[in-house]
Motif scaffolding. Sequence first.
Motif, PDB file in Angstrom:
ATOM      1  N   ALA A  89       0.766  -1.336   0.106  1.00 58.44           N
ATOM      2  CA  ALA A  89      -0.043   0.088   0.174  1.00 58.44           C
ATOM      3  C   ALA A  89       0.798   1.247  -0.003  1.00 58.44           C
ATOM      4  O   ALA A  89       0.591   2.212  -0.476  1.00 58.44           O
ATOM      5  CB  ALA A  89      -0.899  -0.040   1.308  1.00 58.44           C
ATOM      6  N   PHE A  90       2.007   1.179   0.776  1.00 58.02           N
ATOM      7  CA  PHE A  90       2.797   2.188   0.957  1.00 58.02           C
ATOM      8  C   PHE A  90       3.701   2.547  -0.625  1.00 58.02           C
ATOM      9  O   PHE A  90       3.625   3.730  -1.237  1.00 58.02           O
ATOM     10  CB  PHE A  90       4.002   1.980   1.926  1.00 58.02           C
ATOM     11  CG  PHE A  90       5.020   3.103   1.792  1.00 58.02           C
ATOM     12  CD1 PHE A  90       5.008   4.274   2.067  1.00 58.02           C
ATOM     13  CD2 PHE A  90       6.474   2.599   1.604  1.00 58.02           C
ATOM     14  CE1 PHE A  90       5.912   5.303   1.959  1.00 58.02           C
ATOM     15  CE2 PHE A  90       7.465   3.593   1.371  1.00 58.02           C
ATOM     16  CZ  PHE A  90       7.301   4.889   1.670  1.00 58.02           C
ATOM     17  N   SER A  93       1.125   4.020  -2.860  1.00 62.90           N
ATOM     18  CA  SER A  93       0.563   5.123  -2.681  1.00 62.90           C
ATOM     19  C   SER A  93       0.669   6.354  -3.744  1.00 62.90           C
ATOM     20  O   SER A  93      -0.061   7.311  -3.782  1.00 62.90           O
ATOM     21  CB  SER A  93       1.008   5.709  -1.143  1.00 62.90           C
ATOM     22  OG  SER A  93       2.431   5.843  -1.176  1.00 62.90           O
ATOM     23  N   SER A  94       1.952   6.602  -4.310  1.00 62.53           N
ATOM     24  CA  SER A  94       2.343   7.684  -5.121  1.00 62.53           C
ATOM     25  C   SER A  94       1.338   7.430  -6.403  1.00 62.53           C
ATOM     26  O   SER A  94       1.147   8.456  -7.126  1.00 62.53           O
ATOM     27  CB  SER A  94       3.597   7.585  -5.466  1.00 62.53           C
ATOM     28  OG  SER A  94       4.291   6.564  -6.163  1.00 62.53           O
ATOM     29  N   THR A  95       0.884   6.298  -6.909  1.00 58.55           N
ATOM     30  CA  THR A  95      -0.113   5.863  -7.881  1.00 58.55           C
ATOM     31  C   THR A  95      -1.420   5.501  -7.674  1.00 58.55           C
ATOM     32  O   THR A  95      -2.104   5.077  -8.599  1.00 58.55           O
ATOM     33  CB  THR A  95       0.509   4.957  -8.853  1.00 58.55           C
ATOM     34  OG1 THR A  95       0.689   3.596  -7.931  1.00 58.55           O
ATOM     35  CG2 THR A  95       2.032   5.303  -9.347  1.00 58.55           C
ATOM     36  N   ALA A  96      -1.770   5.739  -6.406  1.00 63.06           N
ATOM     37  CA  ALA A  96      -3.211   5.390  -5.792  1.00 63.06           C
ATOM     38  C   ALA A  96      -4.250   6.216  -6.557  1.00 63.06           C
ATOM     39  O   ALA A  96      -3.967   7.446  -6.883  1.00 63.06           O
ATOM     40  CB  ALA A  96      -3.391   5.511  -4.352  1.00 63.06           C
ATOM     41  N   GLY A 101      -1.508   2.186 -10.830  1.00 66.95           N
ATOM     42  CA  GLY A 101      -1.541   1.761  -9.390  1.00 66.95           C
ATOM     43  C   GLY A 101      -2.095   0.192  -9.329  1.00 66.95           C
ATOM     44  O   GLY A 101      -1.048  -0.123  -8.461  1.00 66.95           O
ATOM     45  N   VAL A 105       0.997  -1.943  -7.196  1.00 71.29           N
ATOM     46  CA  VAL A 105       0.754  -2.799  -5.994  1.00 71.29           C
ATOM     47  C   VAL A 105       1.000  -4.382  -6.178  1.00 71.29           C
ATOM     48  O   VAL A 105       1.370  -4.898  -5.589  1.00 71.29           O
ATOM     49  CB  VAL A 105      -0.690  -2.632  -5.636  1.00 71.29           C
ATOM     50  CG1 VAL A 105      -1.170  -3.311  -4.366  1.00 71.29           C
ATOM     51  CG2 VAL A 105      -0.825  -1.084  -5.131  1.00 71.29           C
TER      52      VAL A 105
END
Length: 138
Positions: A89-90, A93-96, A101, A105
């Motif tokens: 998840a971390f 996070s920059s592509t959430a 994304g 992940v």
Amino acid sequence: MRAWRFIFGLIAIALAPIARADNCNNAPDQTSMNECSAKASKRADDELNLLYQRIMGRLKEGGADWADAHTALVAAQRAWIAFREAECAFVGSSTAGGTIGPTIVASCLTDLTNDRINDFKRYLKCKEGDLSCPLPPK
């Protein structure tokens, strides 16, 4: 001769989705990359689960003397899963929320799962007398 080329062409078209699903680097679009990465993550998770069951079986075969190791493995695996989910998840996070994304992940999940698979394989291969081996001898 033309008939054969036509037939081979049809076969190639029919097999293209299968080839695309197995080679994420050559996926034609982001949706295909996301699907391929998710499948790769699932395959790694399935392999991990099989190895986990083999290890649990070895611990069970070891009898009551290995009950603490069994409990420790369950706790370690639960903690590792929580770590894996939080870490990925971390990493993602920059592509959430973006189209890439899910690929980021899923790739993270696959990489960490493959690392754990290697740990489990090492446990299953350790030699009798190896005091660092967390499994009973075969």
